[in-house]
Design an enzyme around this catalytic site. Sequence first.
Site, short mmCIF file in Angstrom:
data_model
loop_
_atom_site.label_atom_id
_atom_site.label_comp_id
_atom_site.label_asym_id
_atom_site.label_seq_id
_atom_site.Cartn_x
_atom_site.Cartn_y
_atom_site.Cartn_z
N ASN A 58 0.85 -1.20 0.00
CA ASN A 58 0.00 0.00 0.00
C ASN A 58 0.88 1.25 0.00
OD1 ASN A 58 0.94 0.37 2.64
ND2 ASN A 58 -0.96 -0.33 3.59
N ASP A 88 -9.00 -9.61 -0.21
CA ASP A 88 -8.24 -8.74 0.70
C ASP A 88 -8.28 -7.29 0.20
OD1 ASP A 88 -6.20 -8.42 2.95
OD2 ASP A 88 -5.10 -7.62 1.24
#
Length: 336
Positions: free
Chosen positions: A19, A209
């Site tokens: 991320n 996810d």
Amino acid sequence: DPPAAERCLRRIMRPDDANIAGNVHGGTVLKMIEEAGAIISTRHCNSGQGEPCVAALARVERTDFLSPMCIGEVANVSAEITYTSKHSVEVQVNVMSENILTGAKKVTNKATLWYVPLSLKNVNKVVEVPPIQYVHKEQEDEGRKRYEEQKLDRLETKQRNGDVILPVINPAEPHTVGYSQSSLIHLVGPSDCTLLGFVHGGVTMKLMDEVAGIVAARHCKTNIVTASVDAINFHEKIKKGSVITISGRMTFTSNKSMEIEVFVDADPFVDEPQERYRAVSAFFTYVSLSKEGKPLPVPQLLTESEEEKRRFEEGKGRYLQTKAKRQAQLQQAVQH
């Protein structure tokens, strides 16, 4: 092969695995875990005299993300077969992150997966699994106990699978279920599939996810990481050419964590007579982190309908159960 047979996957974590804060996505790790499990179980199932087959993922037991992995670290994934029944294989996988600059290593995940071998000639035929040699009789007995438990749990999950997540139009109120709920639609292509033309379990888990991460980020507007995933049950195979809808919604929040329910529904290929069906379901738990990587408090989930309140209470039950289990394990470790 004896149960100790290990297969290792090694890969450096790149920016597209993580991320914006540099933490590797839980889905990336789950995908690697599944690849290691698929390799070792397919290899084992083809070691006997039976017909050629490919091991398909049926279930992933609860898995905890013990510490976040970062860009530039190397993931070492090792797998071993710990139990075989007539038609299934239990694989235990460990993931270790390695800082290649300092040599420091830490365990980031432990996971247990169940695979079923499907014939290459006839995808609906489950073939027999060659037995493994156990070092001690207890290993076999404990494995059989785990096998019976997961069989029961799969049945229970299948029974509560009629639930659907409906789209919410313009939810105004932050921190409500509707405000953070998200969906992702994906066309299943050849690169998502095994030799048999069905989706890899790891590909599905990575998408799940991703959706759960969007729900968590929308809810608390901070950096979030996967803390754990409850048992993931693969109810039905997903064929190449299907359109899958991955939907996620917040079910429960504690002071420091969020539970998100994720469903995968499949619409079969254009000319297939089959209706849309529920393929996979699971609960993901996320935590919110500060820029320094310290846990932050999570905004309380605002439940509106009776249904949302019921799901919140069920989530709270799972949360307290996990907490009690963890405390019991800690006490055991202290005593030893």
